[in-house]
Design a protein around this motif. Structure first.
Motif, PDB file in Angstrom:
ATOM      1  N   ASP A   1       6.283  18.995 -33.667  1.00 35.38           N
ATOM      2  CA  ASP A   1       5.554  20.037 -32.936  1.00 35.38           C
ATOM      3  C   ASP A   1       4.288  19.464 -32.300  1.00 35.38           C
ATOM      4  O   ASP A   1       3.970  19.751 -31.139  1.00 35.38           O
ATOM      5  CB  ASP A   1       5.183  21.186 -33.871  1.00 35.38           C
ATOM      6  CG  ASP A   1       6.369  22.083 -34.208  1.00 35.38           C
ATOM      7  OD1 ASP A   1       7.418  21.963 -33.536  1.00 35.38           O
ATOM      8  OD2 ASP A   1       6.247  22.897 -35.140  1.00 35.38           O
ATOM      9  N   GLU A   2       3.561  18.660 -33.053  1.00 31.25           N
ATOM     10  CA  GLU A   2       2.300  18.120 -32.539  1.00 31.25           C
ATOM     11  C   GLU A   2       2.527  17.106 -31.417  1.00 31.25           C
ATOM     12  O   GLU A   2       1.684  16.962 -30.529  1.00 31.25           O
ATOM     13  CB  GLU A   2       1.503  17.477 -33.672  1.00 31.25           C
ATOM     14  CG  GLU A   2       0.886  18.479 -34.628  1.00 31.25           C
ATOM     15  CD  GLU A   2      -0.428  17.988 -35.200  1.00 31.25           C
ATOM     16  OE1 GLU A   2      -1.353  17.671 -34.427  1.00 31.25           O
ATOM     17  OE2 GLU A   2      -0.513  17.907 -36.432  1.00 31.25           O
ATOM     18  N   LEU A   3       3.646  16.407 -31.462  1.00 30.52           N
ATOM     19  CA  LEU A   3       3.928  15.398 -30.434  1.00 30.52           C
ATOM     20  C   LEU A   3       4.745  15.950 -29.274  1.00 30.52           C
ATOM     21  O   LEU A   3       4.983  15.239 -28.297  1.00 30.52           O
ATOM     22  CB  LEU A   3       4.681  14.208 -31.053  1.00 30.52           C
ATOM     23  CG  LEU A   3       3.845  13.243 -31.900  1.00 30.52           C
ATOM     24  CD1 LEU A   3       4.743  12.215 -32.580  1.00 30.52           C
ATOM     25  CD2 LEU A   3       2.791  12.532 -31.048  1.00 30.52           C
ATOM     26  N   HIS A   4       5.156  17.192 -29.366  1.00 31.59           N
ATOM     27  CA  HIS A   4       6.082  17.743 -28.370  1.00 31.59           C
ATOM     28  C   HIS A   4       5.519  17.657 -26.957  1.00 31.59           C
ATOM     29  O   HIS A   4       6.205  17.227 -26.025  1.00 31.59           O
ATOM     30  CB  HIS A   4       6.415  19.195 -28.724  1.00 31.59           C
ATOM     31  CG  HIS A   4       7.508  19.785 -27.895  1.00 31.59           C
ATOM     32  ND1 HIS A   4       8.844  19.690 -28.233  1.00 31.59           N
ATOM     33  CD2 HIS A   4       7.472  20.463 -26.725  1.00 31.59           C
ATOM     34  CE1 HIS A   4       9.579  20.289 -27.323  1.00 31.59           C
ATOM     35  NE2 HIS A   4       8.775  20.767 -26.395  1.00 31.59           N
ATOM     36  N   ALA A   5       4.259  18.080 -26.790  1.00 30.37           N
ATOM     37  CA  ALA A   5       3.664  18.073 -25.450  1.00 30.37           C
ATOM     38  C   ALA A   5       3.568  16.659 -24.895  1.00 30.37           C
ATOM     39  O   ALA A   5       3.806  16.421 -23.699  1.00 30.37           O
ATOM     40  CB  ALA A   5       2.285  18.722 -25.482  1.00 30.37           C
ATOM     41  N   ILE A   6       3.220  15.699 -25.759  1.00 27.35           N
ATOM     42  CA  ILE A   6       3.155  14.296 -25.336  1.00 27.35           C
ATOM     43  C   ILE A   6       4.530  13.815 -24.901  1.00 27.35           C
ATOM     44  O   ILE A   6       4.684  13.107 -23.889  1.00 27.35           O
ATOM     45  CB  ILE A   6       2.611  13.421 -26.490  1.00 27.35           C
ATOM     46  CG1 ILE A   6       1.098  13.589 -26.610  1.00 27.35           C
ATOM     47  CG2 ILE A   6       2.954  11.955 -26.286  1.00 27.35           C
ATOM     48  CD1 ILE A   6       0.292  12.953 -25.491  1.00 27.35           C
ATOM     49  N   ARG A   7       5.547  14.178 -25.649  1.00 28.47           N
ATOM     50  CA  ARG A   7       6.903  13.736 -25.328  1.00 28.47           C
ATOM     51  C   ARG A   7       7.405  14.314 -24.009  1.00 28.47           C
ATOM     52  O   ARG A   7       8.281  13.730 -23.364  1.00 28.47           O
ATOM     53  CB  ARG A   7       7.861  14.100 -26.468  1.00 28.47           C
ATOM     54  CG  ARG A   7       7.657  13.232 -27.709  1.00 28.47           C
ATOM     55  CD  ARG A   7       8.457  13.724 -28.894  1.00 28.47           C
ATOM     56  NE  ARG A   7       8.342  12.810 -30.023  1.00 28.47           N
ATOM     57  CZ  ARG A   7       8.575  13.162 -31.283  1.00 28.47           C
ATOM     58  NH1 ARG A   7       8.948  14.406 -31.573  1.00 28.47           N
ATOM     59  NH2 ARG A   7       8.447  12.276 -32.256  1.00 28.47           N
ATOM     60  N   LEU A   8       6.847  15.448 -23.609  1.00 34.33           N
ATOM     61  CA  LEU A   8       7.226  16.017 -22.308  1.00 34.33           C
ATOM     62  C   LEU A   8       6.830  15.088 -21.159  1.00 34.33           C
ATOM     63  O   LEU A   8       7.431  15.135 -20.082  1.00 34.33           O
ATOM     64  CB  LEU A   8       6.561  17.387 -22.116  1.00 34.33           C
ATOM     65  CG  LEU A   8       7.086  18.539 -22.961  1.00 34.33           C
ATOM     66  CD1 LEU A   8       6.202  19.770 -22.796  1.00 34.33           C
ATOM     67  CD2 LEU A   8       8.529  18.878 -22.596  1.00 34.33           C
ATOM     68  N   ALA A   9       5.814  14.255 -21.395  1.00 28.84           N
ATOM     69  CA  ALA A   9       5.352  13.334 -20.348  1.00 28.84           C
ATOM     70  C   ALA A   9       6.156  12.040 -20.311  1.00 28.84           C
ATOM     71  O   ALA A   9       6.042  11.270 -19.354  1.00 28.84           O
ATOM     72  CB  ALA A   9       3.871  13.007 -20.570  1.00 28.84           C
ATOM     73  N   GLU A  10       6.964  11.781 -21.322  1.00 35.43           N
ATOM     74  CA  GLU A  10       7.665  10.500 -21.423  1.00 35.43           C
ATOM     75  C   GLU A  10       8.573  10.187 -20.232  1.00 35.43           C
ATOM     76  O   GLU A  10       8.620   9.029 -19.795  1.00 35.43           O
ATOM     77  CB  GLU A  10       8.466  10.433 -22.726  1.00 35.43           C
ATOM     78  CG  GLU A  10       7.585  10.319 -23.958  1.00 35.43           C
ATOM     79  CD  GLU A  10       8.391  10.243 -25.241  1.00 35.43           C
ATOM     80  OE1 GLU A  10       9.652  10.280 -25.172  1.00 35.43           O
ATOM     81  OE2 GLU A  10       7.781  10.150 -26.323  1.00 35.43           O
ATOM     82  N   PRO A  11       9.318  11.148 -19.683  1.00 38.07           N
ATOM     83  CA  PRO A  11      10.205  10.803 -18.555  1.00 38.07           C
ATOM     84  C   PRO A  11       9.474  10.225 -17.351  1.00 38.07           C
ATOM     85  O   PRO A  11      10.081   9.528 -16.532  1.00 38.07           O
ATOM     86  CB  PRO A  11      10.881  12.141 -18.219  1.00 38.07           C
ATOM     87  CG  PRO A  11      10.834  12.922 -19.488  1.00 38.07           C
ATOM     88  CD  PRO A  11       9.529  12.541 -20.123  1.00 38.07           C
ATOM     89  N   LEU A  12       8.170  10.502 -17.219  1.00 39.95           N
ATOM     90  CA  LEU A  12       7.395   9.964 -16.104  1.00 39.95           C
ATOM     91  C   LEU A  12       7.064   8.491 -16.296  1.00 39.95           C
ATOM     92  O   LEU A  12       6.753   7.790 -15.331  1.00 39.95           O
ATOM     93  CB  LEU A  12       6.093  10.751 -15.933  1.00 39.95           C
ATOM     94  CG  LEU A  12       6.230  12.222 -15.525  1.00 39.95           C
ATOM     95  CD1 LEU A  12       4.858  12.872 -15.522  1.00 39.95           C
ATOM     96  CD2 LEU A  12       6.879  12.341 -14.165  1.00 39.95           C
TER      97      LEU A  12
END
Length: 221
Positions: free
Chosen positions: A142-153
């Motif tokens: 949950d805490e890393l979810h927002a960060i992981r959303l940026a990974e495809p970039l």
């Protein structure tokens, strides 16, 4: 008296989804009156839903009764990534000792969203260490979810990376799985400044990101 539980649960689920989806920039102050109107709910279920998210660490409250999304700092993200790796390595070691097979993911996950599938896989691996470890990994996810959303970039071949993890799990090749988990986490540790910058810059803010990270983001764009 009308039962507020169904409204509370609905508002909680919808707000949680909005937070995890990255609808709000870290540090964003929630407007409870806007949430009441948008979700067609009264004050009590909205506050109860928000307080539940505070309990999960997805929101913070202020001394004045307000609520906001926690700021994301590079140091905190590094700590989370390091903790995630340690929990997963422990999970593989426990699975190897007891001869546990990591449960295969449902087909709709294995061939679906990379982020959702990765989080489900990590929960399954951590589960080898017991229910507490599974819940801990769920919180880290949950805490890393927002960060992981940026990974495809910033990361190419996320699907290939995930498939390598799934295959190692299925084959119970614990040494290979541990090596791939280390590679997965070390790559993200190297990218922390840029990941944090993307998280903020896509929404007009860069608080918590270094000058070098901001330059990297501009270069990437």
């Amino acid at each position: 008296m009308k039962d507020k539980a169904p409204t509370l649960n609905r508002v909680y689920r919808e707000l949680r989804k909005e937070v995890l989806r990255g609808d709000y920039v870290p540090g964003h102050q929630l407007d409870l009156s806007e949430i009441r109107v948008r979700h067609k709910a009264s004050d009590t279920p909205v506050r109860n839903a928000v307080n539940r998210l505070v309990g999960e660490g997805l929101l913070k409250n202020t001394s004045h009764g307000g609520y906001y999304l926690p700021h994301v700092t590079e140091d905190h993200v590094r700590d989370l990534i390091g903790f995630s790796l340690r929990e997963l390595i422990l999970g593989t070691e426990e699975a190897e000792v007891v001869g546990r097979t990591i449960a295969p993911l449902p087909s709709n996950l294995a061939h679906g969203n990379v982020l959702v599938t990765t989080e489900a896989l990590f929960r399954e691996i951590a589960k080898s260490g017991g229910e507490r470890a599974r819940r801990t990994m769920e919180h880290v996810n949950d805490e890393l979810h927002a960060i992981r959303l940026a990974e495809p970039l910033l990361i190419d071949d996320l699907q290939v990376e995930l498939e390598g993890l799934i295959k190692a799990c299925a084959a119970k090749d614990w040494q290979i799985l541990r090596e791939r988990l280390k590679d997965y986490h070390l790559l993200r540790l190297q990218l922390v400044p840029r990941l944090v910058t993307v998280l903020y810059a896509d929404r007009g803010g860069v608080e918590g990101a270094s000058d070098e990270a901001r330059e990297n983001y501009q270069y990437r764009r």
